[in-house]
Motif scaffolding. Structure first.
Motif, short mmCIF file in Angstrom:
data_model
loop_
_atom_site.label_atom_id
_atom_site.label_comp_id
_atom_site.label_asym_id
_atom_site.label_seq_id
_atom_site.Cartn_x
_atom_site.Cartn_y
_atom_site.Cartn_z
N ARG A 246 0.44 -0.82 -0.10
CA ARG A 246 -0.40 -0.07 -0.01
C ARG A 246 1.00 1.25 0.31
N ILE A 247 0.59 2.25 -0.18
CA ILE A 247 1.21 4.02 -0.41
C ILE A 247 1.68 3.82 1.00
N HIS A 248 2.22 4.54 1.09
CA HIS A 248 2.81 5.07 2.41
C HIS A 248 2.47 6.38 3.17
N PRO A 249 1.45 6.72 3.80
CA PRO A 249 0.86 8.25 4.20
C PRO A 249 1.51 9.58 3.91
N ASP A 250 3.25 8.93 4.08
CA ASP A 250 3.92 10.75 3.65
C ASP A 250 3.77 10.81 2.23
N PHE A 251 3.21 9.94 1.63
CA PHE A 251 3.46 10.13 0.07
C PHE A 251 2.85 11.36 0.09
N PHE A 252 1.52 11.23 0.56
CA PHE A 252 0.19 12.44 0.43
C PHE A 252 1.03 14.32 0.64
N GLY A 253 1.56 13.99 1.19
CA GLY A 253 2.49 15.28 1.54
C GLY A 253 3.69 15.67 0.97
N TRP A 254 4.31 15.14 0.45
CA TRP A 254 5.60 15.68 -0.47
C TRP A 254 5.15 15.40 -1.97
N ALA A 255 4.02 14.42 -2.39
CA ALA A 255 3.54 14.46 -4.01
C ALA A 255 3.49 15.77 -3.53
N THR A 256 2.26 16.96 -3.18
CA THR A 256 1.64 18.21 -3.29
C THR A 256 3.16 18.93 -3.18
N ALA A 257 4.08 18.40 -3.19
CA ALA A 257 5.42 20.04 -2.81
C ALA A 257 5.92 19.57 -4.17
N CYS A 258 6.54 18.24 -4.50
CA CYS A 258 6.40 17.75 -6.40
C CYS A 258 5.44 18.26 -6.80
#
Length: 389
Positions: A246-258
């Motif tokens: 599954r996707i890691h919860p941290d992804f949703f923050g830095w993906a927005t930065a990207c």
């Protein structure tokens, strides 16, 4: 740099932006960008994991259909997901002028055994949905290299995206399966959710990996690391079996930065792609498979076909000495890649795919090149003109 080594490329994100990305949420951002409602999006630890979910769900819904049609030249994780789902991979040739399936050959290959047909959007080149006499229950659009593909309101097409290394959203982790809004089978959404829940949680936050990817996305840094052969950085090999999470919860923050950084550079990237197209059109020995990029449709890398092997090598060598990031793509057709599993079919003749593999060269579309694009193009044109003599 060997042609088989694909540089990280993608959208370079300042490290400070990643460190400041804890409070953002990518889900509504991606929904607005893609045009798909959030309820139709399933996030997995990779784009291949998203594909695997779709394949397993379709297999349960249509157990009599056991075949998946795919190009004989593509990322090896795609056929590995097919094999891992217990399905048969049916390879097809591609038209080197369009990177699409030849319509008549595809129509012949699709039958009542076909579960789905993969439409691969190489370098962001959108693929038309083919008109078939016996269409599969669902087409699957591989948008790993086409982050800007928006909702086309196709009830018989699902999509999967990748947010890993070298993609336009260069977050280093994650992928998404997107289901059509008006699917003819209402059980599909429920099945995809159930299958995703069987995936293990990501054991560790991939934040450190994302930071390393941003560091090594600089062409000079990648050139140093890729010169160490034991690391096999960026090398195209067949990995099997694959592990899905599954996707890691941290992804949703830095993906927005990207995503925010991508938006900051959107006009610059569009101008760079336009400059490539205008400068290279009509050059001897160079063919452009697609020139329709723009602000709303960016390439992850700009593709060209260089018809002479020596010219291709010279272009890559001259440009990489100063700039880096000029590379081929997958070095050969699937059946000849290192580590091909025994169950993958090795029969068939695919001249179009072999032609693409032999001729493809990609120019970088990255923030590292901005401000130097004029010098880059000057060197490219100089090399092309010298080859005429």
């Amino acid at each position: 740099m060997a042609f088989s080594r694909i540089p990280p490329g993608g959208n370079a994100v300042p490290l400070l932006r990643l460190f400041e990305s804890n409070k953002a949420d990518f889900r509504p951002v991606f929904s607005r960008h893609s045009g798909f409602p959030e309820k139709n999006v399933f996030y997995a630890g990779s784009g291949t994991g998203a594909l695997y979910i779709a394949l397993l769900a379709l297999k349960r819904l249509y157990p009599e259909r056991t075949e998946v049609v795919l190009p004989a030249w593509c990322c090896p994780s795609v056929p590995q997901a097919i094999l891992q789902a217990g399905l048969r991979a049916v390879q097809m040739d591609l038209d080197p002028d369009t990177f699409a399936y030849p319509p008549q050959a595809l129509d012949t290959a699709v039958s009542g055994r076909t579960l789905t047909v993969l439409l691969v959007h190489y370098f962001g080149i959108p693929q038309p949905k083919p008109a078939l006499r016996n269409p599969p229950p669902l087409f699957l659009r591989d948008c790993a290299q086409d982050f800007d593909f928006r909702n086309a309101h196709e009830p018989d097409c699902a999509l999967f995206y990748s947010f890993g290394r070298g993609k336009s959203l260069n977050s280093g982790h994650g992928g998404a399966l997107v289901l059509p809004e008006n699917s003819s089978n209402p059980s599909l959404r429920a099945l995809c959710g159930e299958i995703l829940e069987t995936f293990p949680k990501a054991a560790h936050s991939p934040r450190n990996k994302a930071l390393l990817i941003e560091i090594f996305s600089h062409p000079a840094a990648f050139r140093i690391v890729s010169a160490l052969p034991f690391l096999s950085i960026g090398k195209t090999v067949w990995e099997h079996p694959l592990r899905f999470t599954r996707i890691h919860p941290d992804f949703f923050g830095w993906a927005t930065a990207c995503f925010d950084v991508l938006e900051d550079h959107r006009n610059d990237y569009a101008n760079l792609a336009r400059a490539y197209a205008e400068s290279l059109t009509g050059m001897d020995g160079v063919l452009l498979p697609f020139k329709g990029y723009g602000r709303d449709h960016l390439p992850v890398r700009f593709p060209l076909r260089v018809t002479q092997a020596k010219l291709r090598e010279k272009l890559q060598g001259n440009l990489n000495r100063e700039f880096g990031g000029v590379t081929g793509q997958y070095p050969d057709i699937l059946s000849r890649l290192p580590g091909v599993p025994a169950e993958f079919p090795r029969d068939g003749f695919y001249p179009g795919c072999e032609k693409i593999a032999a001729e493809i060269l990609t120019f970088p579309v990255t923030a590292w090149l901005l401000g130097k694009e004029g010098v880059f193009l000057k060197e490219a044109l100089k090399t092309l003109k010298e080859s005429r003599r």
